[in-house]
Scaffold this motif. Structure first.
Motif, mmCIF file in Angstrom:
data_model
loop_
_atom_site.group_PDB
_atom_site.id
_atom_site.type_symbol
_atom_site.label_atom_id
_atom_site.label_comp_id
_atom_site.label_asym_id
_atom_site.label_seq_id
_atom_site.Cartn_x
_atom_site.Cartn_y
_atom_site.Cartn_z
ATOM 1 N N LEU A 32 0.690 -1.324 0.086
ATOM 2 C CA LEU A 32 -0.071 -0.065 0.039
ATOM 3 C C LEU A 32 0.776 1.276 0.003
ATOM 4 C CD1 LEU A 32 -2.704 1.548 0.170
ATOM 5 C CD2 LEU A 32 -2.638 1.057 2.816
ATOM 6 N N ASN A 33 1.891 1.436 1.034
ATOM 7 C CA ASN A 33 2.860 2.465 0.849
ATOM 8 C C ASN A 33 3.404 2.634 -0.411
ATOM 9 O OD1 ASN A 33 2.292 2.772 3.474
ATOM 10 N ND2 ASN A 33 3.961 1.705 4.357
ATOM 11 N N SER A 34 3.892 1.289 -1.264
ATOM 12 C CA SER A 34 4.422 1.575 -2.559
ATOM 13 C C SER A 34 3.659 2.135 -3.293
ATOM 14 C CB SER A 34 5.010 0.159 -2.899
ATOM 15 O OG SER A 34 5.558 0.118 -4.145
ATOM 16 N N ALA A 35 2.342 1.789 -3.228
ATOM 17 C CA ALA A 35 1.227 2.370 -4.388
ATOM 18 C C ALA A 35 1.113 3.793 -4.167
ATOM 19 C CB ALA A 35 -0.051 1.587 -4.062
ATOM 20 N N ILE A 36 0.949 4.072 -2.818
ATOM 21 C CA ILE A 36 0.799 5.713 -2.445
ATOM 22 C C ILE A 36 2.113 6.427 -2.956
ATOM 23 C CG2 ILE A 36 0.626 7.245 -0.520
ATOM 24 C CD1 ILE A 36 -0.746 5.157 0.856
ATOM 25 N N MET A 37 3.211 5.866 -2.956
ATOM 26 C CA MET A 37 4.407 6.701 -3.264
ATOM 27 C C MET A 37 4.437 6.628 -4.773
ATOM 28 S SD MET A 37 6.301 7.637 -0.745
ATOM 29 C CE MET A 37 7.985 7.965 -1.667
ATOM 30 N N GLN A 38 3.904 5.608 -5.569
ATOM 31 C CA GLN A 38 3.880 5.701 -6.999
ATOM 32 C C GLN A 38 2.559 6.426 -7.400
ATOM 33 O OE1 GLN A 38 4.112 1.590 -8.572
ATOM 34 N NE2 GLN A 38 5.625 1.153 -6.932
ATOM 35 N N LYS A 39 1.828 6.752 -6.790
ATOM 36 C CA LYS A 39 0.589 7.604 -7.233
ATOM 37 C C LYS A 39 -0.141 7.068 -8.106
ATOM 38 C CE LYS A 39 2.718 12.118 -5.719
ATOM 39 N NZ LYS A 39 3.190 13.277 -5.976
ATOM 40 N N LYS A 40 -0.673 5.639 -7.982
ATOM 41 C CA LYS A 40 -1.453 4.927 -8.878
ATOM 42 C C LYS A 40 -2.851 4.669 -8.089
ATOM 43 C CE LYS A 40 2.502 3.158 -11.492
ATOM 44 N NZ LYS A 40 3.426 1.854 -11.925
ATOM 45 N N PRO A 41 -3.777 5.176 -8.528
ATOM 46 C CA PRO A 41 -4.813 5.097 -7.562
ATOM 47 C C PRO A 41 -5.822 3.761 -7.883
ATOM 48 C CG PRO A 41 -5.118 7.119 -8.921
ATOM 49 C CD PRO A 41 -3.686 6.453 -9.324
ATOM 50 N N GLN B 47 0.913 9.052 8.120
ATOM 51 C CA GLN B 47 1.551 10.268 8.174
ATOM 52 C C GLN B 47 3.064 10.219 7.854
ATOM 53 O OE1 GLN B 47 1.315 11.330 12.336
ATOM 54 N NE2 GLN B 47 -1.105 10.872 12.424
ATOM 55 N N VAL B 48 3.578 9.164 7.885
ATOM 56 C CA VAL B 48 4.952 8.760 7.465
ATOM 57 C C VAL B 48 5.207 8.958 5.851
ATOM 58 C CG1 VAL B 48 6.797 7.182 6.985
ATOM 59 C CG2 VAL B 48 5.719 7.331 9.352
ATOM 60 N N MET B 49 4.281 8.448 5.338
ATOM 61 C CA MET B 49 4.139 8.499 3.894
ATOM 62 C C MET B 49 4.074 9.946 3.353
ATOM 63 S SD MET B 49 4.944 5.608 3.090
ATOM 64 C CE MET B 49 5.204 6.008 1.251
ATOM 65 N N ASN B 50 3.151 10.654 3.881
ATOM 66 C CA ASN B 50 2.766 11.991 3.575
ATOM 67 C C ASN B 50 4.067 12.915 3.972
ATOM 68 O OD1 ASN B 50 0.137 11.473 2.822
ATOM 69 N ND2 ASN B 50 -0.761 11.894 4.835
ATOM 70 N N ALA C 116 6.393 14.783 1.045
ATOM 71 C CA ALA C 116 6.474 16.421 1.171
ATOM 72 C C ALA C 116 7.743 16.720 1.549
ATOM 73 C CB ALA C 116 5.458 16.780 2.382
ATOM 74 N N GLY C 117 8.998 15.648 1.617
ATOM 75 C CA GLY C 117 10.176 15.991 1.905
ATOM 76 C C GLY C 117 10.668 16.556 3.274
ATOM 77 N N LYS C 118 9.600 16.170 4.382
ATOM 78 C CA LYS C 118 9.641 16.334 5.533
ATOM 79 C C LYS C 118 10.111 15.325 6.253
ATOM 80 C CE LYS C 118 5.728 19.729 5.548
ATOM 81 N NZ LYS C 118 4.758 19.931 6.160
ATOM 82 N N GLN C 119 11.602 14.924 6.046
ATOM 83 C CA GLN C 119 12.109 13.785 6.685
ATOM 84 C C GLN C 119 12.369 13.758 8.227
ATOM 85 O OE1 GLN C 119 13.243 15.102 3.993
ATOM 86 N NE2 GLN C 119 12.696 13.833 2.472
ATOM 87 N N ARG D 273 11.891 11.490 -8.228
ATOM 88 C CA ARG D 273 11.489 12.084 -6.961
ATOM 89 C C ARG D 273 11.521 10.952 -5.952
ATOM 90 N NH1 ARG D 273 6.234 15.387 -7.477
ATOM 91 N NH2 ARG D 273 6.825 15.763 -5.429
ATOM 92 N N GLN D 274 11.040 9.829 -6.239
ATOM 93 C CA GLN D 274 10.898 8.716 -5.207
ATOM 94 C C GLN D 274 12.233 8.656 -4.706
ATOM 95 O OE1 GLN D 274 9.595 8.695 -8.071
ATOM 96 N NE2 GLN D 274 6.988 8.570 -7.468
ATOM 97 N N SER D 275 13.421 8.338 -5.500
ATOM 98 C CA SER D 275 14.615 7.932 -5.127
ATOM 99 C C SER D 275 15.242 9.225 -4.137
ATOM 100 C CB SER D 275 15.451 7.666 -6.284
ATOM 101 O OG SER D 275 15.091 6.575 -7.036
ATOM 102 N N GLU D 276 15.156 10.274 -4.720
ATOM 103 C CA GLU D 276 15.469 11.728 -3.825
ATOM 104 C C GLU D 276 14.753 11.377 -2.298
ATOM 105 O OE1 GLU D 276 15.194 15.388 -5.795
ATOM 106 O OE2 GLU D 276 15.752 14.371 -7.629
ATOM 107 N N ALA D 277 13.550 11.058 -2.344
ATOM 108 C CA ALA D 277 12.804 11.185 -1.095
ATOM 109 C C ALA D 277 13.402 10.186 -0.201
ATOM 110 C CB ALA D 277 11.151 11.057 -1.402
ATOM 111 N N ILE D 278 13.584 9.012 -0.901
ATOM 112 C CA ILE D 278 14.008 7.737 0.056
ATOM 113 C C ILE D 278 15.464 8.005 0.477
ATOM 114 C CG2 ILE D 278 14.607 5.459 -0.253
ATOM 115 C CD1 ILE D 278 12.535 4.859 -2.406
#
Length: 687
Positions: free
Chosen positions: A59-68, A116-119, A123-126, A615-620
């Motif tokens: 689910l987290n991966s799907a949210i990160m990929q933004k695929k509804p 909250q973690v995924m958001n 949002a780049g708020k590590q 962007r995902q790699s940068e966020a990770i």
């Protein structure tokens, strides 16, 4: 009169004793059944929790990929998994209400924390994500600890019950013997006549009790009749059946119901030791499903399990009736059978069987809304030409299966012909590795590790190269796997560790305070010899040991056994530092940062390569760096190849980097010249 009283005493005492034993046995049966139920519930909760965490990750991966669509599907699976956890917790509460309450309390709020973690990451708020992520892992670790405690408690109770049962059986034997001796002292002819009718079942029953007391599983059972001895025989039969059930659990695959790897080895070795007829041979079919991983990754573990069960059903359907099918592990199966050699070309019949299986397995398989195409690669081995022991025969069949897979999949190969040539080349390479170690053909190359912010070379990673006398310079990918398979990795790893210590000692004498990173394989940790080697090297030069980082891949870290953890802690006590290589590629990388004594993480190159485009790699990477700062861990980024990647990493706080942007791995002399040139260029750039 005396004889009659003696007989009455014997019969009365025996009846009381047997009644007591029967009552105790029934009570023990009820206790055993309750323990089975508790173990099954604990196991069910562990599986449900594993599925809950897995679907949460999807689910987290799907949210990160933004695929509804993918998110909606993953959320449904995640909610189903949570419902299953709740069902099992209700069952657990029937015998461990406090444990169930702890788990339920730990689970409350996990969806909100995860969201909250995924958001925060998105949002780049590590800095906000790090404490939330730590709280999530604290809760899951609390759940795992609660389940381990419950399992340990039930196991302790089971062992205590078994010990008490054996003690009671021993006491019953002593009482029975004493009563028999007492009756014999009062007996004459009448005693002999009466005792003759009961001595045989009593002897068998007593022998059976002795076997139970000795812990034997194969019990000589007395015949079942309508008297007390018949009831005792029934109780012993129930005990035997319970022991057999435990034995089946040890030798049976729980998913498919097939025999497991241990059962295969035992049955095959027994068949080979007893031998077969003059015109028969033992044959193994090794089956490797070709597309199981893609099914598991695309459709999930439940679909993968259903796929494996369907594969087992099809294999049994198309195998000869006398073949025994086993699940060897994962998506691998092995069938064993005795083959009669009746023609000049006995392999033709085996080939026809393999072709029949290939055609049968290839029929399309509908799983839910998906139409799947199943195929299998088959390896065939026969005794004695392909092996005379179980290990040899299984190894030959497995090698033949690998050859079938390499040659295009969905086909069969015998452990001979072209495969023989491949195995011969493998054996030749093994001998060449041994000779190369004797002739010092292996050399350590060094790839620099740079502190980009200060423009300093802080150290290097030690990488093994092989100066092959005929094939030239070989990289590890061309010989490491063979060394792993043939048990030579310990010698190669030892060579690298000794060389790294010696080089650090030479640099130390010249005032060069470099650090070195050295890879440590899973096999080196498992055989335990590495501790002795590291201790000896530390005793020779403690200063050099303190400058070495031993880097472990996640394949090592996933072995969460107590022995591995103790080995790592002992290595750290010797003064070495421990690092996690290829960090971020495994599902549970973050969890091991708390469980194991890690000092450093190395960000895997696959995340670095995508910098600037993903962007995902940068966020990770940003989340990794934030967590590392919270845990006071050193971070190195590997695979840096462009100035853009270097600047992005530095802007996020990753100072330590290595990669082709700076230099490839070099022999020690070239490495030292490169360091001088780099320092000179850096100083000139500053001025």
């Amino acid at each position: 009169m005396g004889l009659s009283l003696g007989l009455l005493a014997i019969f009365g005492g025996s009846s009381l004793l047997l009644g007591y034993l029967i009552e105790r046995n029934q009570s023990e049966q009820r206790t055993q059944q309750e323990q089975y139920r508790r173990f099954e519930i604990i196991d069910a909760i562990q599986r449900a929790m594993a599925q809950y965490r897995h679907t949460g990750g999807e689910l987290n991966s799907a949210i990160m990929q933004k695929k509804p669509d993918l998110e909606r599907q993953a959320r449904g699976a995640w909610e189903d998994a949570r419902k299953e956890v709740d069902v099992q917790l209700i069952r657990m509460a029937s015998f461990d209400s406090s444990g169930a309450q702890i788990i339920e309390s730990a689970l409350q709020g996990t969806p909100e924390y995860s969201e909250q973690v995924m958001n925060a990451v998105a949002a780049g708020k590590q800095d906000e994500a790090a404490p939330l992520l730590a709280e999530l892992y604290r809760r899951f670790n609390l759940i795992e600890e609660s389940l381990r405690s419950a399992s340990l408690r039930e196991r302790t109770l089971a062992e205590r019950s078994l010990v008490e049962a054996r003690e009671r059986a021993a006491l019953a034997i002593h009482v029975a013997v004493a009563m028999i001796l007492f009756g014999g002292s009062a007996g004459t002819l009448l005693v002999l006549i009466v005792v003759r009718s009961i001595i045989t079942p009593l002897r068998i029953t007593t022998n059976a009790i002795r076997q139970v007391n000795a812990g034997e599983l194969e019990i000589d059972l007395p015949p079942i009749s309508g008297d007390e001895f018949g009831q005792m025989a029934l109780a012993l039969r129930q005990f035997r059946d319970g022991a057999e059930k435990l034995r089946r659990l040890a030798y049976q695959d729980t998913l498919t119901g097939l025999g497991n790897r241990a059962r295969l080895r035992e049955a095959l070795q027994t068949a080979l030791e007893h031998g077969v007829g003059e015109h028969t041979r033992q044959v193994l079919f090794y089956f490797d499903l070709d597309n199981f991983r893609s099914v598991n990754d695309r459709l999930g573990h439940k679909a993968g399990d259903a796929y494996l069960c369907e594969a087992a059903t099809r294999l049994r359907r198309f195998l000869p009736a006398d073949a025994e099918l086993y699940r060897y592990g994962g998506d691998k199966f092995i069938a064993a059978l005795e083959d009669r050699i009746m023609t000049a070309n006995p392999d033709l019949r085996l080939r026809e069987t393999a072709d029949c299986i290939l055609r049968g397995v290839a029929e399309p398989y509908r799983l839910g809304n998906h139409l799947l195409h199943m195929s299998v690669s088959i390896g065939i081995a026969a005794s004695p030409e392909d092996g005379v022991t179980a290990e040899q025969l299984i190894s030959s069949a497995e090698a033949a299966g690998h050859a079938a897979k390499r040659s295009g999949r969905n086909n069969a190969r015998f452990a001979g012909g072209q495969l023989t040539g491949f195995l011969r080349r493998q054996l030749v390479l093994v001998e060449e590795i041994r000779r190369g170690l004797e002739r010092s053909e292996f050399e350590i190359f060094y790839q620099p590790i740079i502190d980009v912010a200060s423009h300093q070379v802080i150290g290097a990673e030690a990488l093994l190269r092989w100066h092959h006398p005929e094939r030239g310079l070989l990289l590890p990918g061309e010989f490491i796997q063979v060394a792993e398979d043939e048990g030579l990795i310990g010698e190669l790893g030892g060579h690298c560790l000794r060389g790294a210590h010696a080089q650090l000692r030479r640099w130390g004498e010249r005032g060069l305070p470099f650090r070195l990173s050295v890879n440590l394989s899973a096999r080196q940790l498992q055989d335990g010899k590495v501790l002795q080697l590291l201790s000896e090297l530390r005793d020779e030069n403690a200063a050099a040991s303190a400058l070495i980082d031993l880097e472990l891949t996640e394949s090592v870290l996933f072995d969460s056994s107590e022995q591995i953890r103790k080995t790592l802690e002992e290595i750290r006590r010797l003064g070495y530092h421990l690092g996690m290589d290829d960090f971020g590629t495994g599902y549970s990388s973050f969890a091991y940062l708390r469980r194991l004594p890690i000092d450093k993480i190395k960000i895997d190159r696959q995340f670095v390569v995508d910098l600037g485009t993903s962007r995902q790699s940068e966020a990770i990477i940003s989340a990794m760096l934030a967590l590392a700062r919270k845990l006071d861990l050193e971070v190195v980024a590997e695979g840096v190849e462009t100035p853009g990647q270097m600047r992005l990493l530095l802007s996020q706080g990753c100072r330590l980097q290595q990669g082709f942007l700076y230099s490839a791995a070099l022999p020690v002399a070239e490495f030292e010249r490169w360091v001088v040139a780099y320092v000179h260029d850096a100083a000139a750039a500053v001025t």
